[in-house]
Design a protein around this motif. Structure first.
Motif, PDB file in Angstrom:
ATOM      1  N   SER A  87     -15.609  24.922 -43.329  1.00 42.15           N
ATOM      2  CA  SER A  87     -14.744  25.473 -42.272  1.00 42.15           C
ATOM      3  C   SER A  87     -15.238  25.100 -40.880  1.00 42.15           C
ATOM      4  O   SER A  87     -14.473  25.120 -39.908  1.00 42.15           O
ATOM      5  CB  SER A  87     -14.632  26.980 -42.401  1.00 42.15           C
ATOM      6  N   TYR A 134      -8.231  32.614 -41.295  1.00 40.87           N
ATOM      7  CA  TYR A 134      -9.491  32.564 -42.021  1.00 40.87           C
ATOM      8  C   TYR A 134     -10.083  33.950 -42.212  1.00 40.87           C
ATOM      9  O   TYR A 134     -10.600  34.269 -43.268  1.00 40.87           O
ATOM     10  CB  TYR A 134     -10.463  31.671 -41.246  1.00 40.87           C
TER      11      TYR A 134
ATOM     12  N   LEU B  29      -7.980  27.049 -50.628  1.00 45.06           N
ATOM     13  CA  LEU B  29      -8.539  28.400 -50.664  1.00 45.06           C
ATOM     14  C   LEU B  29      -8.039  29.248 -49.499  1.00 45.06           C
ATOM     15  O   LEU B  29      -7.951  30.468 -49.582  1.00 45.06           O
ATOM     16  CB  LEU B  29     -10.066  28.345 -50.634  1.00 45.06           C
ATOM     17  N   LEU B  30      -7.719  28.556 -48.404  1.00 44.44           N
ATOM     18  CA  LEU B  30      -7.245  29.284 -47.220  1.00 44.44           C
ATOM     19  C   LEU B  30      -5.834  29.810 -47.434  1.00 44.44           C
ATOM     20  O   LEU B  30      -5.448  30.845 -46.892  1.00 44.44           O
ATOM     21  CB  LEU B  30      -7.260  28.323 -46.025  1.00 44.44           C
ATOM     22  N   HIS B  33      -3.976  33.599 -51.570  1.00 37.66           N
ATOM     23  CA  HIS B  33      -4.459  34.951 -51.300  1.00 37.66           C
ATOM     24  C   HIS B  33      -4.691  35.711 -52.589  1.00 37.66           C
ATOM     25  O   HIS B  33      -4.740  36.928 -52.603  1.00 37.66           O
ATOM     26  CB  HIS B  33      -3.467  35.703 -50.415  1.00 37.66           C
ATOM     27  N   GLN B  38      -9.823  33.299 -56.502  1.00 40.37           N
ATOM     28  CA  GLN B  38     -10.985  33.073 -55.633  1.00 40.37           C
ATOM     29  C   GLN B  38     -12.271  33.415 -56.363  1.00 40.37           C
ATOM     30  O   GLN B  38     -13.269  32.710 -56.275  1.00 40.37           O
ATOM     31  CB  GLN B  38     -10.871  33.967 -54.384  1.00 40.37           C
ATOM     32  N   LEU B  42     -15.150  30.779 -57.406  1.00 43.22           N
ATOM     33  CA  LEU B  42     -16.503  30.954 -56.870  1.00 43.22           C
ATOM     34  C   LEU B  42     -17.545  30.785 -57.973  1.00 43.22           C
ATOM     35  O   LEU B  42     -18.588  30.163 -57.760  1.00 43.22           O
ATOM     36  CB  LEU B  42     -16.645  32.332 -56.205  1.00 43.22           C
ATOM     37  N   HIS B 106     -12.293  39.896 -50.719  1.00 46.15           N
ATOM     38  CA  HIS B 106     -11.675  38.578 -50.757  1.00 46.15           C
ATOM     39  C   HIS B 106     -12.261  37.680 -49.673  1.00 46.15           C
ATOM     40  O   HIS B 106     -12.621  36.527 -49.935  1.00 46.15           O
ATOM     41  CB  HIS B 106     -10.167  38.778 -50.555  1.00 46.15           C
ATOM     42  N   ARG B 110     -14.521  34.322 -50.216  1.00 43.80           N
ATOM     43  CA  ARG B 110     -14.069  33.045 -49.666  1.00 43.80           C
ATOM     44  C   ARG B 110     -15.122  32.434 -48.739  1.00 43.80           C
ATOM     45  O   ARG B 110     -15.372  31.224 -48.792  1.00 43.80           O
ATOM     46  CB  ARG B 110     -12.757  33.246 -48.912  1.00 43.80           C
ATOM     47  N   THR B 111     -15.734  33.280 -47.904  1.00 49.03           N
ATOM     48  CA  THR B 111     -16.762  32.765 -47.001  1.00 49.03           C
ATOM     49  C   THR B 111     -17.906  32.148 -47.792  1.00 49.03           C
ATOM     50  O   THR B 111     -18.394  31.065 -47.462  1.00 49.03           O
ATOM     51  CB  THR B 111     -17.308  33.906 -46.126  1.00 49.03           C
ATOM     52  N   SER B 113     -17.718  30.936 -50.805  1.00 50.76           N
ATOM     53  CA  SER B 113     -17.246  29.693 -51.426  1.00 50.76           C
ATOM     54  C   SER B 113     -17.361  28.521 -50.468  1.00 50.76           C
ATOM     55  O   SER B 113     -17.888  27.463 -50.826  1.00 50.76           O
ATOM     56  CB  SER B 113     -15.782  29.814 -51.854  1.00 50.76           C
TER      57      SER B 113
END
Lengths: 196, 262
Positions: A87, A134, B29-30, B33, B38, B42, B106, B110-111, B113
């Motif tokens: 990102s 994000y 992934l962005l 939802h 996710q 991961l 979530h 995601r972060t 990942s």
């Protein structure tokens, strides 16, 4: 006055960016550690991530430099294993565009403090826009969101605005910026006069 | 102790192919939802990270330590202060709802990942590979790519300079003020000489590079030729299979009571 980027400009820009990318990398864990305090105190530190763009532009003063510097710094942080991973590239892109837009708006001829601060603010806006997708920041409770936005903007103005400006001013005193800055028109005129 | 024990097939995948898939997964992934997807994805990323990068497990765990803090910070800020309908717990300004809790979870997943994917890339790609490949496959102008490589080579010199500066300031008996002023004093004492010296050095190197025609176009010859290989096909297959399996698992084996977080 040559506005095109030469190899020297690019190398100096990227060296500055890589130096800052190391700082960005160290800044990451610091930011996460501070964020555990809560109430978005960490957002005051966020502004550091725009500093490569403003500093590189203030030093080299050519179109495109702010954008390249921010992208390069993000790329560097990514390569050194920055915790946000992939990102980072997207954030770097948007923040770079934000800074570049402000400098372009003043036709790359204004190097004052308020322009630097404006660039920092627009980079903040760019990062907030990405955070909507994000970080879902729009789903935060309103007072919390306001706190986040205010803290981040204040931090950006202090770090990427004021600090960057005064750092480049200090660099000016060392004379090193004369090496890379494009020669201004009056310098040519002065040269012609002395020839006469 | 060495970070890398052995080279794995991931090292031989073309850097641009790797980068393309990372960007693709990032966007994917962005936009997805679906929390179960996710979660399962991961798990796959963790497998790749732990078993396919060829690094010592001790180092891998150490490197992922900041990610765990990041997980908690992004999870907590959304869980405690996010919007939602079904209240679980409320005390003063803290308001935990079911929606905000799972949205936070979530976000945390995601972060992590993204962070792990970035680490996988960074651990299996050398800067030289990346920039040579970007010149050959992406047609990046050599003056950018070589500038990057030169800048990365300059870093050790900068580290050495910082150490010398630190010693010099100590010998001269410099005493910093306390608190925030001290922090800015320190920043000033280090950043100005380091930046000034780096700019001087970059300027000198740039002149040398210009003379050696590093500002030429992409039609130059390259010392390292980076092309595509069977590893690229294998990588594509692995990522696609992991992606599809995650989609299937997410649909038949849900782990959380909530499907969508938005």
């Amino acid at each position: 006055m040559n506005k095109k980027l030469t190899l020297t400009d690019i190398l100096v820009t990227i060296v500055i960016a890589i130096v800052f990318s190391v700082i960005y990398k160290i800044w990451g864990p610091l930011y996460s550690a501070v964020s555990l305090i809560g109430l978005h105190v960490e957002q005051f530190l966020y502004g550091m991530w725009f500093i490569a763009a403003t500093i590189a532009f203030l030093i080299i003063r050519k179109p495109g430099v702010a954008f390249i510097a921010e992208i390069a710094a993000a790329q560097g942080e990514f390569l050194f294993g920055g915790q946000w991973g992939i990102s980072l590239l997207l954030y770097g892109l948007v923040q770079g565009i934000g800074c570049e837009l402000v400098f372009a708006l003043f036709r790359y001829k204004n190097y004052r403090l308020y322009v630097t601060c404006l660039a920092a603010i627009l980079a903040t806006l760019g990062s907030l826009w990405l955070d909507m997708y994000y970080g879902y920041i729009t789903d935060l409770v309103w007072w919390n969101l306001t706190l986040l936005i205010t803290n981040r903007t204040i931090g950006a103005i202090i770090l990427s605005g004021f600090f960057a400006f005064y750092l480049v001013k200090a660099l000016d005193k060392t004379g090193v910026t004369n090496l890379v800055r494009p020669v201004a028109k009056e310098h040519y005129e002065a040269l012609e006069e002395s020839e006469r | 102790m060495d970070l890398q024990i052995k080279m794995t097939w991931l090292h031989h995948v073309n850097p641009m192919v790797k980068l393309f898939f990372l960007v693709f997964l990032f966007i994917g992934l962005l936009l997805i939802h679906h929390i179960h997807f996710q979660f399962y994805f991961l798990l796959f990323i963790i497998c790749i990270y732990l078993f396919m990068t060829g690094c010592r497990t001790k180092w891998l765990l150490l490197l992922s330590l900041p990610l765990s803090i990041l997980f908690f910070s992004s999870f907590l800020s959304m869980a405690l202060f996010g919007m939602g309908e079904t209240t679980w717990w409320k005390l003063g300004i803290v308001h935990i709802t079911e929606e905000s809790f799972f949205r936070g979870l979530h976000l945390g997943i995601r972060t992590v990942s993204f962070g792990l994917l970035g680490l996988v890339f960074a651990l299996t790609t050398t800067p030289v590979q990346l920039f040579y490949s970007s010149m050959q496959q992406l047609r990046l102008k050599p003056k950018f790519a070589y500038s990057f490589m030169a800048s990365i080579r300059i870093l050790p010199i900068i580290v050495e300079e910082i150490i010398i500066l630190k010693k010099a300031l100590k010998v001269r008996g410099y005493v910093y003020s306390k608190g925030l002023t001290g922090f800015f004093e320190r920043m000033n004492h280090y950043s100005v000489p380091i930046l000034a010296q780096s700019i001087r050095r970059a300027h000198r190197i740039a002149i040398a590079m210009q003379i050696k025609q590093f500002n030429g176009d992409t039609r130059r010859t390259y010392y390292y030729k980076i092309g595509y290989s069977r590893h690229d096909i294998f990588f594509t297959l692995v990522v696609t299979v992991f992606f599809l399996v995650s989609v299937v698992l997410a649909n038949i084996l849900p782990v959380f009571p909530v499907d969508y977080v938005r």
